[in-house]
Design a protein around this motif. Structure first.
Motif, PDB file in Angstrom:
ATOM      1  N   GLY A   1       0.797  -1.228   0.000  1.00 40.76           N
ATOM      2  CA  GLY A   1       0.000   0.000   0.000  1.00 40.76           C
ATOM      3  C   GLY A   1       0.827   1.275   0.000  1.00 40.76           C
ATOM      4  O   GLY A   1       0.274   2.361  -0.107  1.00 40.76           O
ATOM      5  N   GLU A   2       2.154   1.157   0.131  1.00 38.54           N
ATOM      6  CA  GLU A   2       3.004   2.363   0.210  1.00 38.54           C
ATOM      7  C   GLU A   2       3.595   2.686  -1.165  1.00 38.54           C
ATOM      8  O   GLU A   2       3.456   1.920  -2.116  1.00 38.54           O
ATOM      9  CB  GLU A   2       4.157   2.128   1.208  1.00 38.54           C
ATOM     10  CG  GLU A   2       3.704   1.833   2.628  1.00 38.54           C
ATOM     11  CD  GLU A   2       2.804   2.925   3.201  1.00 38.54           C
ATOM     12  OE1 GLU A   2       2.994   4.111   2.853  1.00 38.54           O
ATOM     13  OE2 GLU A   2       1.888   2.588   3.973  1.00 38.54           O
ATOM     14  N   PHE A   3       4.335   3.806  -1.215  1.00 35.10           N
ATOM     15  CA  PHE A   3       4.906   4.238  -2.486  1.00 35.10           C
ATOM     16  C   PHE A   3       5.985   3.262  -2.970  1.00 35.10           C
ATOM     17  O   PHE A   3       6.947   2.970  -2.268  1.00 35.10           O
ATOM     18  CB  PHE A   3       5.529   5.631  -2.339  1.00 35.10           C
ATOM     19  CG  PHE A   3       6.255   6.058  -3.589  1.00 35.10           C
ATOM     20  CD1 PHE A   3       5.538   6.499  -4.698  1.00 35.10           C
ATOM     21  CD2 PHE A   3       7.628   5.979  -3.679  1.00 35.10           C
ATOM     22  CE1 PHE A   3       6.179   6.864  -5.865  1.00 35.10           C
ATOM     23  CE2 PHE A   3       8.287   6.348  -4.851  1.00 35.10           C
ATOM     24  CZ  PHE A   3       7.562   6.789  -5.944  1.00 35.10           C
ATOM     25  N   ILE A   4       5.829   2.751  -4.169  1.00 31.59           N
ATOM     26  CA  ILE A   4       6.869   1.975  -4.860  1.00 31.59           C
ATOM     27  C   ILE A   4       6.790   2.411  -6.318  1.00 31.59           C
ATOM     28  O   ILE A   4       5.716   2.334  -6.925  1.00 31.59           O
ATOM     29  CB  ILE A   4       6.630   0.446  -4.781  1.00 31.59           C
ATOM     30  CG1 ILE A   4       6.482  -0.014  -3.333  1.00 31.59           C
ATOM     31  CG2 ILE A   4       7.753  -0.309  -5.498  1.00 31.59           C
ATOM     32  CD1 ILE A   4       6.075  -1.475  -3.193  1.00 31.59           C
ATOM     33  N   LYS A   5       7.887   2.898  -6.847  1.00 35.32           N
ATOM     34  CA  LYS A   5       7.852   3.433  -8.210  1.00 35.32           C
ATOM     35  C   LYS A   5       7.408   2.348  -9.198  1.00 35.32           C
ATOM     36  O   LYS A   5       7.883   1.218  -9.132  1.00 35.32           O
ATOM     37  CB  LYS A   5       9.251   3.965  -8.571  1.00 35.32           C
ATOM     38  CG  LYS A   5       9.275   4.857  -9.798  1.00 35.32           C
ATOM     39  CD  LYS A   5       8.669   6.227  -9.537  1.00 35.32           C
ATOM     40  CE  LYS A   5       8.707   7.099 -10.781  1.00 35.32           C
ATOM     41  NZ  LYS A   5       7.812   8.263 -10.633  1.00 35.32           N
ATOM     42  N   TYR A   6       6.527   2.703 -10.074  1.00 34.90           N
ATOM     43  CA  TYR A   6       5.984   1.849 -11.140  1.00 34.90           C
ATOM     44  C   TYR A   6       5.088   0.707 -10.637  1.00 34.90           C
ATOM     45  O   TYR A   6       4.924  -0.309 -11.304  1.00 34.90           O
ATOM     46  CB  TYR A   6       7.105   1.305 -12.052  1.00 34.90           C
ATOM     47  CG  TYR A   6       7.950   2.417 -12.641  1.00 34.90           C
ATOM     48  CD1 TYR A   6       7.339   3.446 -13.362  1.00 34.90           C
ATOM     49  CD2 TYR A   6       9.322   2.450 -12.447  1.00 34.90           C
ATOM     50  CE1 TYR A   6       8.088   4.494 -13.858  1.00 34.90           C
ATOM     51  CE2 TYR A   6      10.078   3.489 -12.965  1.00 34.90           C
ATOM     52  CZ  TYR A   6       9.458   4.512 -13.667  1.00 34.90           C
ATOM     53  OH  TYR A   6      10.196   5.542 -14.159  1.00 34.90           O
ATOM     54  N   ILE A   7       4.602   0.899  -9.433  1.00 34.18           N
ATOM     55  CA  ILE A   7       3.634  -0.053  -8.869  1.00 34.18           C
ATOM     56  C   ILE A   7       2.422   0.776  -8.458  1.00 34.18           C
ATOM     57  O   ILE A   7       2.581   1.911  -8.055  1.00 34.18           O
ATOM     58  CB  ILE A   7       4.240  -0.741  -7.619  1.00 34.18           C
ATOM     59  CG1 ILE A   7       5.396  -1.657  -8.003  1.00 34.18           C
ATOM     60  CG2 ILE A   7       3.210  -1.528  -6.841  1.00 34.18           C
ATOM     61  CD1 ILE A   7       5.017  -2.845  -8.856  1.00 34.18           C
TER      62      ILE A   7
ATOM     63  N   ALA B   1       1.894   8.721  -4.166  1.00 32.22           N
ATOM     64  CA  ALA B   1       3.198   9.162  -3.680  1.00 32.22           C
ATOM     65  C   ALA B   1       3.093   9.742  -2.270  1.00 32.22           C
ATOM     66  O   ALA B   1       4.076   9.798  -1.542  1.00 32.22           O
ATOM     67  CB  ALA B   1       3.779  10.201  -4.633  1.00 32.22           C
ATOM     68  N   ASP B   2       1.876  10.191  -1.893  1.00 35.41           N
ATOM     69  CA  ASP B   2       1.793  10.951  -0.650  1.00 35.41           C
ATOM     70  C   ASP B   2       0.844  10.369   0.395  1.00 35.41           C
ATOM     71  O   ASP B   2       0.633  10.951   1.441  1.00 35.41           O
ATOM     72  CB  ASP B   2       1.405  12.397  -0.960  1.00 35.41           C
ATOM     73  CG  ASP B   2       0.164  12.488  -1.836  1.00 35.41           C
ATOM     74  OD1 ASP B   2      -0.355  11.432  -2.240  1.00 35.41           O
ATOM     75  OD2 ASP B   2      -0.282  13.611  -2.109  1.00 35.41           O
ATOM     76  N   VAL B   3       0.223   9.242   0.104  1.00 31.34           N
ATOM     77  CA  VAL B   3      -0.641   8.620   1.116  1.00 31.34           C
ATOM     78  C   VAL B   3      -0.700   7.121   0.805  1.00 31.34           C
ATOM     79  O   VAL B   3      -0.556   6.719  -0.362  1.00 31.34           O
ATOM     80  CB  VAL B   3      -2.057   9.265   1.104  1.00 31.34           C
ATOM     81  CG1 VAL B   3      -2.820   8.937  -0.155  1.00 31.34           C
ATOM     82  CG2 VAL B   3      -2.889   8.840   2.315  1.00 31.34           C
ATOM     83  N   SER B   4      -0.876   6.338   1.830  1.00 28.06           N
ATOM     84  CA  SER B   4      -1.021   4.893   1.602  1.00 28.06           C
ATOM     85  C   SER B   4      -2.251   4.655   0.734  1.00 28.06           C
ATOM     86  O   SER B   4      -3.228   5.405   0.813  1.00 28.06           O
ATOM     87  CB  SER B   4      -1.196   4.196   2.952  1.00 28.06           C
ATOM     88  OG  SER B   4      -1.748   2.918   2.763  1.00 28.06           O
ATOM     89  N   SER B   5      -2.221   3.631  -0.071  1.00 29.89           N
ATOM     90  CA  SER B   5      -3.433   3.357  -0.854  1.00 29.89           C
ATOM     91  C   SER B   5      -4.375   2.425  -0.089  1.00 29.89           C
ATOM     92  O   SER B   5      -5.444   2.091  -0.571  1.00 29.89           O
ATOM     93  CB  SER B   5      -3.077   2.771  -2.224  1.00 29.89           C
ATOM     94  OG  SER B   5      -2.084   1.799  -2.103  1.00 29.89           O
ATOM     95  N   TRP B   6      -4.012   2.047   1.090  1.00 33.88           N
ATOM     96  CA  TRP B   6      -4.888   1.206   1.902  1.00 33.88           C
ATOM     97  C   TRP B   6      -5.847   2.065   2.712  1.00 33.88           C
ATOM     98  O   TRP B   6      -5.572   3.235   2.993  1.00 33.88           O
ATOM     99  CB  TRP B   6      -4.042   0.350   2.853  1.00 33.88           C
ATOM    100  CG  TRP B   6      -3.383  -0.797   2.161  1.00 33.88           C
ATOM    101  CD1 TRP B   6      -3.379  -1.041   0.806  1.00 33.88           C
ATOM    102  CD2 TRP B   6      -2.628  -1.831   2.771  1.00 33.88           C
ATOM    103  NE1 TRP B   6      -2.669  -2.182   0.545  1.00 33.88           N
ATOM    104  CE2 TRP B   6      -2.198  -2.690   1.728  1.00 33.88           C
ATOM    105  CE3 TRP B   6      -2.272  -2.128   4.075  1.00 33.88           C
ATOM    106  CZ2 TRP B   6      -1.435  -3.823   1.972  1.00 33.88           C
ATOM    107  CZ3 TRP B   6      -1.516  -3.250   4.324  1.00 33.88           C
ATOM    108  CH2 TRP B   6      -1.102  -4.093   3.280  1.00 33.88           C
ATOM    109  N   PRO B   7      -6.934   1.442   3.164  1.00 38.41           N
ATOM    110  CA  PRO B   7      -7.848   2.204   4.021  1.00 38.41           C
ATOM    111  C   PRO B   7      -7.265   2.372   5.421  1.00 38.41           C
ATOM    112  O   PRO B   7      -6.348   1.641   5.805  1.00 38.41           O
ATOM    113  CB  PRO B   7      -9.089   1.310   4.070  1.00 38.41           C
ATOM    114  CG  PRO B   7      -8.572  -0.068   3.855  1.00 38.41           C
ATOM    115  CD  PRO B   7      -7.399   0.066   2.926  1.00 38.41           C
ATOM    116  N   LEU B   8      -7.844   3.293   6.172  1.00 37.23           N
ATOM    117  CA  LEU B   8      -7.452   3.419   7.573  1.00 37.23           C
ATOM    118  C   LEU B   8      -8.086   2.272   8.377  1.00 37.23           C
ATOM    119  O   LEU B   8      -7.443   1.655   9.220  1.00 37.23           O
ATOM    120  CB  LEU B   8      -7.931   4.775   8.110  1.00 37.23           C
ATOM    121  CG  LEU B   8      -7.546   5.102   9.532  1.00 37.23           C
ATOM    122  CD1 LEU B   8      -6.023   5.208   9.667  1.00 37.23           C
ATOM    123  CD2 LEU B   8      -8.207   6.411   9.977  1.00 37.23           C
TER     124      LEU B   8
END
Ligand code: BGC
Length: 763
Positions: free
Chosen positions: A619-625, A629-636
């Motif tokens: 859920g965190e920033f990984i280039k080309y995945i 860039a600025d927030v987790s893509s997972w829910p809280l």
């Protein structure tokens, strides 16, 4: 005899079904004869009158004062009215229809009875968080028992629009983001309202809305357009409407939005091809408020007559408020622009509904002041509403603070702590807030005789800005405190300093969600956030009792506060239900049916994430995945999540076989143990993840759940049968339901994120 008994038992259900079938056919033939005869005596204008659902004009609730709409009723130009309250009043209007119009056809009386009548249940989003279909059905049954005593025979509910967007205010009116759970809730509501017999004077006709796909409004903005594709539409968004229709819903409301570029109100594919021809719907379709005339605003028609023609030809039967069908189609029929057969078709459907509701037999059967006196807001209904409200609340965080002891000094702070009008929640048309407790009164009652002391201060308004507060309280009396923010905060801090623990009753006001309440700021309103910051500085435990009609962003609160209870809007018994949980008389069991985001920018957002080529496991920033860039893509907080005052272990998860033939069944079983020291309820969830299919499938999709209550240390085995029905999907090449061979993940767990997985193969 003994020898034949098993045979008899085996064939008995079949005999009963065929008897019921024969009886059903006889009743239908009788109804058809009745309506045929009635329609031969009706003029074209009278038939069109049945299609008309006007706004009540200057009919005033309370005293029967009937003027222009009364005249229209006398002339046979009205088929029904809606959102009027009061049995005596409705009876009088019905009398005019029955005694003073030429045909004497009774009116339908509808209302938005969305989550209760005078006894109010939690808002639908909260109701779904019970995951308790029996409770949801019961809430609908009680709503029907009260509404029907007061003259209402038709409710504009259930609203089953699936949405992935917390910005949309109407997320409060639906069952959250999941189509499987949404379908179970939709069926429960329909069965609860309609019971086994529509003519039973304690049941009312359901109206499934908004058909279809309203929850997809672009950018979460109310009344906006939707852009579904067939694949997702069938696999996901259409499912709950279908479930409600299959459960026997008597009517459907067309949505405001377009579907495939054509407004739903005039969309033949939607209202006829899909709804009637493919799904076999037999009831009637009503438009939403002024949606017929709004076809012109969509730009698909020029005149009101063109709008009416497009709607009725598409399959719409009743016109809410536009007066388009009744007002324009007589001339259109006479001058050959409209076939009389489509008018007859729509009229017949309305008359059938009236017949099934028993209105021709007794037009006053739903106006029963004796029953009203017995059932309205009665103790039994309130007790059910309190129990169900308790089941709907979700404990999000608890660091050894809750439940509170009924001792010492407790400070109750916040703009939602001592307000009555905000308790029932949006769409509570028949509410009587003066009969409901405030949170303060609920807690006072819970503490009576305990020696514990309760102190209170409002602490802040909802927002600093007056206009923002006005919008938050639209159509409600203002509760704005004229004092300065500093003065209110100082008072609250002075009160809180004297306490051992602080309960903060804060969040959204009830009208911050619901119709036309889209928002892009879904964080704690500014004035309340600042108050929380100051309260926390006192170094005392702060329990947030959070009011909301939507998923909100609770990052700061989660990081800083030791306990958060998502109370949503719990209905008329909110206050007692909150006290029950806060003091531990009830163990929380609600589970989220929408995941809570970390940032509004994550919307649209659902746990039912489809497989992507660039999967992100963290859920965190990984280039080309896939990521931000600025927030987790997972829910809280994930879908399905919720804490209890006890804890549960999942062990021995296994499948009865690792290979399933396409027409076979396998069983998933798991042992659930209550590892704590008090009774508690767990919602055991089953997800599937189809790894190999022609169409891309979600990583996980809910396919089963069971609510179980366990005593301390008790273990129970929960089993789920998995078959082709559960595993099939609407595949994208031939656009049909299918099951395909390949590997499938089977998950169980307490929420969508924390699951255990076993693999099986479909052969
Ligand atoms: C809403 C419907 C509601 C109708 C009647 C409309 O604005 O969209 O959900 O049933 O009003 O009150």
């Amino acid at each position: 005899m003994v020898v034949f008994l098993p045979v008899l038992l085996a064939v008995l259900p079949m005999l009963l079904v065929s008897c019921q079938g024969a009886e059903g056919e006889r009743q239908e033939a009788e109804m058809n004869r009745f309506i045929d005869e009635l329609m031969t005596r009706m003029t074209l204008e009278e038939k069109l009158g049945q299609l008309n659902l006007p706004v009540a004009g200057d009919i005033v609730t309370g005293e029967p004062r009937i003027s222009n709409v009364g005249d229209d009723i006398r002339k046979g130009r009205v088929g029904g009215l809606f959102n009027l309250k009061g049995a005596a009043f409705i009876r009088e209007i019905q009398r005019i229809a029955v005694e003073e119009s030429r045909m004497g056809i009774p009116l339908l009386f509808g209302m938005d009875v969305i989550h209760g009548y005078e006894t109010i249940f939690p808002i639908p989003l909260a109701l779904s968080c019970t995951w308790d279909t029996a409770a949801v059905a019961r809430s609908a049954q009680i709503a029907a028992a009260e509404a029907t005593a007061d003259g209402i025979c038709w409710t504009f509910s259930p609203m089953v629009d699936i949405t992935h967007d917390g910005r949309w205010g109407r997320i409060s009116e639906g069952n959250g983001e999941d189509p499987f759970l949404g379908s179970r809730m939709a069926e429960a509501m329909v069965r609860g309202y309609q019971g086994a017999d529509l003519a039973d004077p304690t049941t009312m006709m359901a109206c499934v809305k908004h058909f279809a796909l309203y929850g997809l409004v672009e950018a979460g903005r109310e009344y906006n357009n939707v852009y579904p594709d067939d694949y997702h539409m069938f696999n996901e968004y259409l499912q709950p409407y279908r479930a409600a229709i299959d459960a026997g819903a008597g009517s459907v409301m067309a949505a405001f939005n377009t579907v495939h570029g054509v407004p739903a109100t005039g969309n033949q594919w939607l209202l006829t091809d899909l709804l009637r021809e493919q799904w076999g719907f037999k009831g009637f379709v009503v438009s939403d408020y002024t949606a017929v005339e709004e076809l012109a605003k969509h730009g698909v028609c020029a005149t009101l007559e063109e709008c009416a023609l497009q709607a009725i030809n598409a399959g719409l039967d009743m016109d809410m408020v536009s007066d388009g069908l009744e007002g324009t189609l007589a001339a259109a029929v006479r001058e050959g622009r409209c076939s009389e057969a489509v008018v007859d078709r729509a009229c017949r459907r309305i008359l059938e509904a009236k017949y099934k509701l028993g209105l021709f037999e007794d037009p006053y059967r739903y106006c029963d002041s004796t029953r009203r006196a017995q059932v309205m807001l009665c103790e039994a209904h309130r007790a059910e509403a309190r129990r169900i409200a308790g089941e709907s609340m979700v404990l999000l965080k608890n660091e050894h603070v809750l439940p509170l002891a009924k001792s010492g000094t407790i400070a109750l702070i916040g703009p939602l702590a001592d307000t009555r009008i905000n308790m029932p929640g949006t769409w509570s048309v028949a509410a009587v807030p003066e009969q409901y407790k405030t949170v303060k009164e609920g807690i006072e009652d819970a503490l009576k005789g305990t020696g514990a002391k309760l102190l209170y201060a409002k602490g802040s308004n909802i927002w600093y800005d007056e206009r923002a507060e006005e919008i938050a309280m639209v159509f409600k009396p203002s509760m704005r405190d004229p004092r300065s923010a500093e003065a209110m905060r100082a008072e609250a801090l002075q009160v809180a300093r004297q306490a051992d623990v602080i309960i903060a009753a804060m969040g959204e006001s009830s009208e911050m969600s619901g119709e036309c309440a889209s928002r892009v700021n879904i964080e704690m309103p500014d004035a309340q956030h600042d108050l929380l910051v100051e309260l926390l500085k006192l170094g005392k435990p702060v329990v947030l009792v959070h009011f909301a009609g939507r998923p909100t962003v609770l990052n700061w609160e989660t990081e800083h506060l030791p306990a958060i209870l998502e109370s949503w809007f719990g209905g008329s018994e909110t206050a007692d239900a909150i006290a029950d949980i806060v003091f531990g008389d009830v163990n929380p069991s609600g589970r989220l049916t929408v995941q809570l985001p970390r940032h509004v920018g994550q919307y649209p957002f659902s746990y039912r994430q489809m497989r992507t080529s660039r999967v992100n496991e963290v859920g965190e920033f990984i280039k080309y995945i896939t990521c931000y860039a600025d927030v987790s893509s997972w829910p809280l907080y994930p879908f399905g999540y919720g804490l209890s005052y006890t804890s549960f272990d999942y062990t021995n998860f296994c499948l009865s076989d690792s290979v399933m033939p396409m027409d076979g069944t396998i069983t998933a079983s798991v042992d659930i143990t209550n590892t704590g020291d008090r009774e508690g309820t767990e919602v055991v969830q089953l997800y599937i993840g189809d790894r190999v299919a022609k169409g891309v499938r979600p990583y996980k999709e809910l396919r089963g759940y069971e609510r179980i209550t366990l005593q301390p240390k008790e273990t129970r085995t929960v089993q789920f049968a998995i078959d082709a029905d559960l595993l099939s999907y609407f595949e994208p090449y031939h656009l049909q339901w299918t099951i395909e061979p390949g590997e499938v993940e089977i998950h169980v767990g307490p929420n969508a994120r924390e699951t255990q997985m076993r693999l099986m193969t479909i052969q």
